[in-house]
Design a protein around this motif. Structure first.
Motif, PDB file in Angstrom:
ATOM      1  N   HIS A 117       0.828  -1.212   0.000  1.00  0.00           N
ATOM      2  CA  HIS A 117       0.000   0.000   0.000  1.00  0.00           C
ATOM      3  C   HIS A 117       0.865   1.265   0.000  1.00  0.00           C
ATOM      4  N   ILE A 118       1.820   1.293  -0.902  1.00  0.00           N
ATOM      5  CA  ILE A 118       2.713   2.446  -1.038  1.00  0.00           C
ATOM      6  C   ILE A 118       2.139   3.417  -2.064  1.00  0.00           C
ATOM      7  N   THR A 119       2.143   4.700  -1.735  1.00  0.00           N
ATOM      8  CA  THR A 119       1.600   5.736  -2.615  1.00  0.00           C
ATOM      9  C   THR A 119       2.707   6.705  -2.993  1.00  0.00           C
ATOM     10  N   LEU A 120       3.139   6.635  -4.245  1.00  0.00           N
ATOM     11  CA  LEU A 120       4.188   7.519  -4.765  1.00  0.00           C
ATOM     12  C   LEU A 120       3.751   8.044  -6.118  1.00  0.00           C
ATOM     13  N   ASN A 121       4.010   9.313  -6.355  1.00  0.00           N
ATOM     14  CA  ASN A 121       3.599   9.944  -7.604  1.00  0.00           C
ATOM     15  C   ASN A 121       4.777  10.657  -8.256  1.00  0.00           C
ATOM     16  N   GLY A 122       4.650  10.882  -9.571  1.00  0.00           N
ATOM     17  CA  GLY A 122       5.681  11.638 -10.282  1.00  0.00           C
ATOM     18  C   GLY A 122       6.859  10.775 -10.655  1.00  0.00           C
ATOM     19  N   ASN A 123       8.053  11.267 -10.376  1.00  0.00           N
ATOM     20  CA  ASN A 123       9.270  10.545 -10.683  1.00  0.00           C
ATOM     21  C   ASN A 123       9.500   9.473  -9.623  1.00  0.00           C
ATOM     22  N   VAL A 124       9.117   8.240  -9.921  1.00  0.00           N
ATOM     23  CA  VAL A 124       9.246   7.152  -8.947  1.00  0.00           C
ATOM     24  C   VAL A 124      10.445   6.253  -9.280  1.00  0.00           C
ATOM     25  N   TYR A 125      11.271   6.669 -10.227  1.00  0.00           N
ATOM     26  CA  TYR A 125      12.393   5.844 -10.661  1.00  0.00           C
ATOM     27  C   TYR A 125      13.325   5.457  -9.509  1.00  0.00           C
ATOM     28  N   PRO A 126      13.743   6.408  -8.642  1.00  0.00           N
ATOM     29  CA  PRO A 126      14.616   5.998  -7.534  1.00  0.00           C
ATOM     30  C   PRO A 126      13.972   4.957  -6.618  1.00  0.00           C
ATOM     31  N   GLN A 127      12.682   5.129  -6.334  1.00  0.00           N
ATOM     32  CA  GLN A 127      12.005   4.173  -5.460  1.00  0.00           C
ATOM     33  C   GLN A 127      11.872   2.802  -6.122  1.00  0.00           C
ATOM     34  N   LEU A 128      11.638   2.783  -7.438  1.00  0.00           N
ATOM     35  CA  LEU A 128      11.528   1.503  -8.135  1.00  0.00           C
ATOM     36  C   LEU A 128      12.872   0.793  -8.241  1.00  0.00           C
ATOM     37  N   LEU A 129      13.950   1.546  -8.237  1.00  0.00           N
ATOM     38  CA  LEU A 129      15.261   0.917  -8.185  1.00  0.00           C
ATOM     39  C   LEU A 129      15.456   0.179  -6.858  1.00  0.00           C
ATOM     40  N   LEU A 130      14.813   0.660  -5.815  1.00  0.00           N
ATOM     41  CA  LEU A 130      14.940   0.045  -4.503  1.00  0.00           C
ATOM     42  C   LEU A 130      14.094  -1.217  -4.367  1.00  0.00           C
ATOM     43  N   THR A 131      12.887  -1.198  -4.903  1.00  0.00           N
ATOM     44  CA  THR A 131      11.990  -2.345  -4.772  1.00  0.00           C
ATOM     45  C   THR A 131      10.816  -2.185  -5.731  1.00  0.00           C
ATOM     46  N   ASP A 132      10.241  -3.300  -6.149  1.00  0.00           N
ATOM     47  CA  ASP A 132       9.063  -3.263  -7.014  1.00  0.00           C
ATOM     48  C   ASP A 132       7.825  -3.051  -6.149  1.00  0.00           C
ATOM     49  N   PHE A 133       7.552  -1.780  -5.823  1.00  0.00           N
ATOM     50  CA  PHE A 133       6.438  -1.493  -4.936  1.00  0.00           C
ATOM     51  C   PHE A 133       5.089  -1.630  -5.638  1.00  0.00           C
ATOM     52  N   LEU A 134       5.081  -1.848  -6.961  1.00  0.00           N
ATOM     53  CA  LEU A 134       3.836  -2.128  -7.668  1.00  0.00           C
ATOM     54  C   LEU A 134       3.384  -3.563  -7.417  1.00  0.00           C
ATOM     55  N   GLU A 135       4.320  -4.441  -7.078  1.00  0.00           N
ATOM     56  CA  GLU A 135       4.100  -5.780  -6.538  1.00  0.00           C
ATOM     57  C   GLU A 135       3.700  -6.856  -7.536  1.00  0.00           C
ATOM     58  N   ASN A 136       3.089  -6.537  -8.669  1.00  0.00           N
ATOM     59  CA  ASN A 136       2.660  -7.599  -9.583  1.00  0.00           C
ATOM     60  C   ASN A 136       2.317  -7.030 -10.954  1.00  0.00           C
ATOM     61  N   GLY A 137       2.138  -7.920 -11.918  1.00  0.00           N
ATOM     62  CA  GLY A 137       1.862  -7.507 -13.290  1.00  0.00           C
ATOM     63  C   GLY A 137       0.407  -7.234 -13.590  1.00  0.00           C
ATOM     64  N   SER A 151       6.393 -11.851   8.658  1.00  0.00           N
ATOM     65  CA  SER A 151       5.874 -10.960   7.621  1.00  0.00           C
ATOM     66  C   SER A 151       6.204  -9.508   7.937  1.00  0.00           C
ATOM     67  N   THR A 152       6.544  -9.239   9.209  1.00  0.00           N
ATOM     68  CA  THR A 152       6.914  -7.870   9.577  1.00  0.00           C
ATOM     69  C   THR A 152       8.196  -7.430   8.884  1.00  0.00           C
ATOM     70  N   ILE A 153       8.944  -8.382   8.348  1.00  0.00           N
ATOM     71  CA  ILE A 153      10.169  -7.994   7.649  1.00  0.00           C
ATOM     72  C   ILE A 153       9.855  -7.149   6.422  1.00  0.00           C
ATOM     73  N   LEU A 154       8.643  -7.283   5.878  1.00  0.00           N
ATOM     74  CA  LEU A 154       8.270  -6.455   4.733  1.00  0.00           C
ATOM     75  C   LEU A 154       8.232  -4.982   5.117  1.00  0.00           C
ATOM     76  N   GLY A 155       8.009  -4.716   6.392  1.00  0.00           N
ATOM     77  CA  GLY A 155       8.015  -3.334   6.848  1.00  0.00           C
ATOM     78  C   GLY A 155       9.404  -2.728   6.883  1.00  0.00           C
ATOM     79  N   TYR A 156      10.420  -3.566   6.730  1.00  0.00           N
ATOM     80  CA  TYR A 156      11.792  -3.086   6.741  1.00  0.00           C
ATOM     81  C   TYR A 156      12.344  -2.902   5.329  1.00  0.00           C
ATOM     82  N   LEU A 157      11.492  -3.054   4.319  1.00  0.00           N
ATOM     83  CA  LEU A 157      11.928  -2.761   2.966  1.00  0.00           C
ATOM     84  C   LEU A 157      12.136  -1.269   2.810  1.00  0.00           C
ATOM     85  N   ARG A 158      13.291  -0.883   2.352  1.00  0.00           N
ATOM     86  CA  ARG A 158      13.577   0.540   2.163  1.00  0.00           C
ATOM     87  C   ARG A 158      12.899   1.015   0.882  1.00  0.00           C
TER      88      ARG A 158
END
Length: 329
Positions: free
Chosen positions: A134-154, A319-326
């Motif tokens: 449930h991550i909400t990011l707008n605009g230039n999300v390239y740096p965040q996507l380099l960190l993790t696939d926060f969209l989660e699925n295809g 599952s709490t380890i997912l909360g430690y994703l940067r």
């Protein structure tokens, strides 16, 4: 006939148990100006019969020899006539207003090429398992996507079709993390817009591609190497954090599977890699939980370890380890 505004591409291979419900979740959409392009990727069960039994003029079915999901998606793109493209895996579901909300978001943000929503997870019977990031990011999300696939699925995004003219199609050489690879290529050139609502129900299955952590590790490492080879120097510092995030997620995926010894040993290896790339995890309480869970699974017989873990679900809830994703650069 007038072209539909949205083309929905559904690759399917031997998904007789879920494909009807998946297509029905599209037919139930509040936005109706769409075409459904089903690519039957060489199914050998009753998938084809089920698809052909669904009577709707918006449903278009194409059959090919089996070539994999990336090839099927690309074949779907070749048949698509809409200005917007959505992908939906054959076992996932959409909330009824998914297309409406995402289309409105893109039309309100003409500079954006991709709209995405939140994801929740269901089991094979369709019961709720857990909420997504449930991550909400707008605009230039390239740096965040380099960190993790926060969209989660295809099954998540709605994309302007013209963007594929710039970034190309899905890489058919990839067998894992192909979605992440595509989102990265899009994010490097276009803004994204978020729709903060859980529109996607992602089905977790014991036989799904995401359940094989070894293949997932190899595929994600390939995508990470490729992504940072193309990323500017100013973002190279994110690579170690991206690798740490990968291994944190793999720990979670390992424990999501049945705790066999080889899976537990894989989780231990993933933990070592995560700590190597992110030493600050040594100070995190979740690391102790993970390590304790690994030790119990390794030293106790399976029935005893399972009973103990079930007795104290809060203590060993990794599952709490997912909360430690940067997620922030």
């Amino acid at each position: 006939m007038k072209a539909s505004l949205i083309s929905i591409i559904i690759p399917v291979y031997n998904d007789e148990k879920t494909i009807k419900q998946t297509i029905q979740s599209v037919l139930n959409q509040t936005f109706t100006d769409f075409e459904i392009i089903v690519i039957d990727d060489g199914s050998q069960d009753s998938t084809g019969e089920i698809i052909y039994s669904i009577k709707d003029v918006r449903l278009k079915i194409f059959s090919y020899p089996n070539a994999g999901v990336n090839s099927a998606r690309n074949r779907g793109l070749s048949h698509a006539s809409g200005d917007y493209i959505a992908f939906l895996d054959a076992d996932d579901l959409w909330h009824p207003d998914k297309l409406e909300f995402q289309l409105n978001a893109l039309q309100a943000n003409p500079q954006a090429a991709v709209a995405y929503s939140w994801t929740d997870y269901i089991d094979e019977s369709g019961q709720f398992v857990r909420r997504g990031n449930h991550i909400t990011l707008n605009g230039n999300v390239y740096p965040q996507l380099l960190l993790t696939d926060f969209l989660e699925n295809g099954s998540n995004v709605l994309i302007r079709k013209k963007a594929f003219d710039t970034v190309g199609q899905f890489d058919e050489s990839l067998t894992q993390a192909e979605d992440w690879d595509m989102w990265l290529r899009l994010a490097a050139r276009y803004p994204f817009v978020a729709v903060p609502y859980p529109h996607i129900l992602y089905r977790v299955s014991a036989n799904s591609a995401s359940s094989d952590t070894s293949k997932m590790e190899a595929g994600c490492l390939q995508v990470i190497e490729r992504a940072f080879a193309a990323a500017p120097d100013s973002l190279q510092y994110l690579k170690k954090h991206s690798l740490a995030n990968l291994y944190k997620y793999l720990i979670f995926k390992a424990f999501e599977s049945f705790p066999e010894r080889h899976i537990t040993l894989a989780a231990l290896r993933f933990l070592c890699h995560a700590l190597r790339h992110d030493p600050t995890l040594l100070l995190a309480k979740v690391t102790l939980k993970v390590l304790l869970k690994i030790i119990l699974l390794l030293i106790l017989p399976a029935p005893q370890s399972t009973a103990l873990l079930n007795r104290f679900p809060g203590l060993f809830n990794t599952s709490t380890i997912l909360g430690y994703l940067r997620t922030e650069p």
